[in-house]
Scaffold this active site. Structure first.
Site, PDB file in Angstrom:
ATOM      1  N   LYS A 100     -37.786  26.028  10.713  1.00 44.24           N
ATOM      2  CA  LYS A 100     -38.222  25.882  12.168  1.00 44.24           C
ATOM      3  C   LYS A 100     -39.148  24.968  12.217  1.00 44.24           C
ATOM      4  O   LYS A 100     -40.132  24.761  11.731  1.00 44.24           O
ATOM      5  CB  LYS A 100     -38.792  27.456  12.479  1.00 44.24           C
ATOM      6  CG  LYS A 100     -39.073  26.924  14.102  1.00 44.24           C
ATOM      7  CD  LYS A 100     -39.673  27.865  14.708  1.00 44.24           C
ATOM      8  CE  LYS A 100     -40.589  27.444  16.123  1.00 44.24           C
ATOM      9  NZ  LYS A 100     -41.930  28.677  16.091  1.00 44.24           N
ATOM     10  N   TRP A 112     -35.236  31.724  19.108  1.00 43.57           N
ATOM     11  CA  TRP A 112     -35.811  32.497  20.687  1.00 43.57           C
ATOM     12  C   TRP A 112     -37.060  31.909  21.159  1.00 43.57           C
ATOM     13  O   TRP A 112     -37.566  32.792  21.645  1.00 43.57           O
ATOM     14  CB  TRP A 112     -35.478  33.526  20.580  1.00 43.57           C
ATOM     15  CG  TRP A 112     -33.784  34.256  20.222  1.00 43.57           C
ATOM     16  CD1 TRP A 112     -32.832  34.593  20.224  1.00 43.57           C
ATOM     17  CD2 TRP A 112     -34.256  35.356  19.033  1.00 43.57           C
ATOM     18  NE1 TRP A 112     -32.125  35.204  19.645  1.00 43.57           N
ATOM     19  CE2 TRP A 112     -32.681  35.592  18.547  1.00 43.57           C
ATOM     20  CE3 TRP A 112     -35.175  36.143  18.039  1.00 43.57           C
ATOM     21  CZ2 TRP A 112     -32.340  36.181  17.656  1.00 43.57           C
ATOM     22  CZ3 TRP A 112     -34.446  36.837  16.950  1.00 43.57           C
ATOM     23  CH2 TRP A 112     -33.258  36.683  16.749  1.00 43.57           C
ATOM     24  N   HIS A 113     -37.808  31.256  20.637  1.00 45.93           N
ATOM     25  CA  HIS A 113     -39.154  29.984  21.156  1.00 45.93           C
ATOM     26  C   HIS A 113     -38.539  29.727  21.655  1.00 45.93           C
ATOM     27  O   HIS A 113     -39.729  28.904  21.855  1.00 45.93           O
ATOM     28  CB  HIS A 113     -39.280  30.086  19.784  1.00 45.93           C
ATOM     29  CG  HIS A 113     -39.993  30.871  18.237  1.00 45.93           C
ATOM     30  ND1 HIS A 113     -40.065  30.670  17.307  1.00 45.93           N
ATOM     31  CD2 HIS A 113     -39.183  32.584  18.239  1.00 45.93           C
ATOM     32  CE1 HIS A 113     -40.842  32.643  16.833  1.00 45.93           C
ATOM     33  NE2 HIS A 113     -39.695  33.016  17.758  1.00 45.93           N
ATOM     34  N   TYR A 114     -37.848  29.311  22.629  1.00 51.84           N
ATOM     35  CA  TYR A 114     -37.740  28.723  24.019  1.00 51.84           C
ATOM     36  C   TYR A 114     -38.727  28.649  25.001  1.00 51.84           C
ATOM     37  O   TYR A 114     -39.119  29.757  24.986  1.00 51.84           O
ATOM     38  CB  TYR A 114     -36.841  28.704  24.761  1.00 51.84           C
ATOM     39  CG  TYR A 114     -35.618  29.661  25.055  1.00 51.84           C
ATOM     40  CD1 TYR A 114     -36.160  30.236  25.783  1.00 51.84           C
ATOM     41  CD2 TYR A 114     -34.889  30.825  24.175  1.00 51.84           C
ATOM     42  CE1 TYR A 114     -35.645  32.236  26.496  1.00 51.84           C
ATOM     43  CE2 TYR A 114     -34.509  32.243  24.530  1.00 51.84           C
ATOM     44  CZ  TYR A 114     -34.824  32.576  25.636  1.00 51.84           C
ATOM     45  OH  TYR A 114     -34.177  33.658  26.059  1.00 51.84           O
ATOM     46  N   HIS A 115     -39.043  27.922  25.672  1.00 51.94           N
ATOM     47  CA  HIS A 115     -40.157  28.189  26.410  1.00 51.94           C
ATOM     48  C   HIS A 115     -40.042  26.937  27.545  1.00 51.94           C
ATOM     49  O   HIS A 115     -39.113  25.819  27.441  1.00 51.94           O
ATOM     50  CB  HIS A 115     -41.458  27.224  26.085  1.00 51.94           C
ATOM     51  CG  HIS A 115     -41.908  26.678  24.939  1.00 51.94           C
ATOM     52  ND1 HIS A 115     -40.710  27.411  23.418  1.00 51.94           N
ATOM     53  CD2 HIS A 115     -42.288  25.335  24.920  1.00 51.94           C
ATOM     54  CE1 HIS A 115     -41.167  25.419  23.568  1.00 51.94           C
ATOM     55  NE2 HIS A 115     -41.461  24.412  23.721  1.00 51.94           N
TER      56      HIS A 115
END
Length: 618
Positions: free
Chosen positions: A415, A516-519
């Protein structure tokens, strides 16, 4: 006799407490432990009011925020999904991938595809992302805490409050041990042991799955709230924030929401100046709701005939998602399911993690896994313009004919930390239940692509290490063969190229997926101020990951839960000063002690106690 009576009273209290706390997750009557949680349709009238705080979204930040504020004030939480407690696909580690593959309207996971062609998911359940994620728990880099300007002392009080209630030490599988040793051989050192802290090197972190594989979500933090001041409506979909625009500045006064039957309701704040609507709907839901409520770029709002409350060009801008690429690792040895437990925190700007075993059940073969999948075959055979949701579902169904042996193994995940590539979120209609259009522009900045290449090279070294090959009982493969296997195992809607296994840059672009670490979408200084109050509007605040310009640490859930607690304490102290007096350390300490005692009691004694008191344990 007195001592026997005291012992009986203690055991009765013990059972009551355990019945009320996280173990209620497995109960048939979960609502006995959470009497303040009700269906939205149970609201008799079309409106309710006089709340000090209305929190939109009972997710990873919203639950700890609500629990904290309810110690002193009347709080309403509106959550569009149901509860996680009675959903086995949410509750158990072995079913982790099934929720992600459920594309039905009632799923705890709301499926969406970014315009980049990457399959993604949003939480649609109490507990939010903590109810559907891989469970890994690790704190933010101290640099992040300084960057956002948080009070370090209050941060260090807030993390343990979360950890004592829902975080566990992982069982640490043989697969994870092999990858740990492979990381150390590849130079990701030192080994920092088990720790929640963000430290360069290789470490084992915490997990919200207990030793029985049961998930403990942010929803359980609501048990620390004051049930006399806390109301949580589930299946309550907020459609817009209501404003009073008669003054010099727009002022939030309430929200409009609908229940599971489609009936519309209103909820209003009290008249106090410091009462607030707090939006905690996540990096997708929060900017979407602000836009639907009339806060955003005037031109975009007018396209959908949304009355403009405040023109702000930055709502929905700066969206980012940490790109992830994987290396598929086949195994001749059957592997036990395990999610993220080990992480390599490198000085290359990438994090290396691993998971395994999510492809071996007869159920999992019939679904994609959202995060990644080991199926043999690829959507690249379908022309890009024909890559519809129906095409994805048809492809998923075809997996049932694949031999189960093809699913053995796991993945090494690479990642990119703190991506420099950003995109935007835009409305496609005025229905809050539909996903907006989201673009992340993966690898549009060359620095992200450079780091991805470095991460894949490192992941290949780990897979080729003797520790991993000894465990999988497979020969040491060439990099090209590993890349070829991974391309076949990858799911996204991005066309594949013939040089995927020759060019690591092309491999990164073509096989990018999400963790799923969108921000982003509501950045500090552009949409909200340093106190997370929405600029240009009174009585409206945002508390969630939409305010972040980077994802904290290797995995953000620890910091998002901490943020809910932190902001709750900060709001109380700013509003009440020394009168705030919120300190649940004694309660949490007592809970922890009781849980330890319960673990020491034999199964036979437990059964007798439970049957004797007739508690409805699951």
């Amino acid at each position: 006799m007195a001592s026997i009576g005291a012992l009986k009273f203690f055991l009765y209290s013990l059972l009551c407490l355990l019945n009320y706390l996280p173990l209620s997750q497995g109960k048939k009557n979960w609502n006995d432990g959470y009497p303040f949680i009700r269906r939205a349709s149970s609201l008799g009238s079309s409106s309710s009011g006089d709340y000090d705080y209305i929190i939109v979204g009972g997710g990873t930040a919203g639950c700890p925020l609500a629990a904290t504020l309810s110690q002193k004030f009347k709080v309403l939480v509106l959550e569009r999904g149901g509860v996680p407690f009675n959903n086995p696909n949410v509750s158990f580690l072995q079913n982790f991938h099934i929720t992600l593959a459920d594309t039905s309207p009632t799923s705890a996971s709301q499926y969406f595809i970014s315009t980049d062609g990457v399959l993604n998911a949003r939480g649609r359940v109490l507990g939010g992302g903590s109810s559907i994620n891989a469970g890994f728990y690790t704190r933010a880099n101290p640099r992040f805490i300084r960057k956002v300007g948080w009070d370090a002392k209050l941060v260090n009080e807030s993390y343990p409050w979360v950890e004592k209630q829902v975080v566990h030490r992982p069982k640490f599988s043989d697969w994870q041990r092999a990858v740990r040793d492979g990381l150390l051989d590849a130079g990701v050192s030192p080994f920092n042991g088990f720790t929640y802290d963000h430290k360069y090197g290789t470490k084992v972190g915490g997990t919200i799955f207990d030793r029985f594989g049961r998930r403990h979500t942010a929803a359980e933090l609501l048990a620390s709230g004051n049930p006399r001041k806390l109301t949580v409506f589930i299946h309550a979909t907020v459609q817009k924030i209501v404003f009073d625009t008669t003054g010099k500045r727009p002022k939030a006064i309430g929200v409009i929401f609908k229940d599971e039957n489609g009936k519309q309701h209103q909820a209003f704040l009290g008249t106090g100046r410091q009462s607030e609507v707090i939006v905690s709907s996540g990096a997708i839901g929060t900017p979407q709701l602000l836009l639907l409520s009339g806060i955003g770029p005037t031109e975009e709002l007018q396209k959908f005939n949304i009355p403009v409350v405040l023109d702000n060009e930055f709502v929905g801008k700066g969206m980012a998602d940490n790109p992830m690429n994987t290396i598929f690792v086949p195994s001749k040895r059957p592997v036990q399911q395990s999610l993220i437990e080990t992480v390599g925190i490198t000085n290359l700007g990438v994090y290396i993690e691993t998971s395994c075993g999510f492809g071996q059940s007869k159920d999992s073969i019939r679904c994609h896994h959202g995060l990644l999948s080991a199926e043999i075959g690829q959507l690249s055979t379908i022309p890009p313009k024909q890559r519809s949701r129906e095409a994805v579902e048809a492809f998923v169904k075809s997996k049932k004919d694949i031999p189960i042996e093809a699913f053995r193994g796991g993945f090494i995940l690479s990642k990119v930390a703190n991506p420099w590539s950003t995109g935007e979120l835009k409305l496609i209609n005025t229905n809050v239940e539909d996903n907006p259009a989201v673009t992340f522009n993966y690898f549009s900045h060359p620095y992200d692509l450079k780091r991805c290449v470095e991460g894949i090279r490192l992941a290949i070294k780990v897979v080729q290490s003797q520790h991993v090959t000894n465990y999988t009982m497979c020969d040491r493969e060439t990099a090209e063969k590993m890349l070829n296997l991974t391309v076949k195992a990858n799911i996204n809607l991005i066309p594949k190229h013939a040089n995927d296994t020759k060019s690591l840059e092309q491999f990164c672009r073509d096989t990018v997926i999400t963790i799923w670490h969108y921000h982003g979408g509501c950045h500090v200084g552009k949409v909200v101020n340093s106190e997370y109050k929405v600029l240009g509007v009174d009585r409206l605040r945002v508390v969630d990951g939409s305010t972040f310009t980077e994802s904290p640490g290797t995995n953000p859930q620890a910091t998002v839960m901490m943020m809910g607690r932190y902001m709750g304490l900060k709001i109380l102290r700013d509003r009440l000063g020394k009168l705030a007096g919120v300190d649940s350390s004694i309660t949490v300490s007592f809970i922890t002690t009781v849980q330890r005692l319960w673990k020491r009691i034999s199964k036979t004694v437990k059964r007798k106690l439970i049957s004797g008191f007739n508690f409805p344990f699951y």
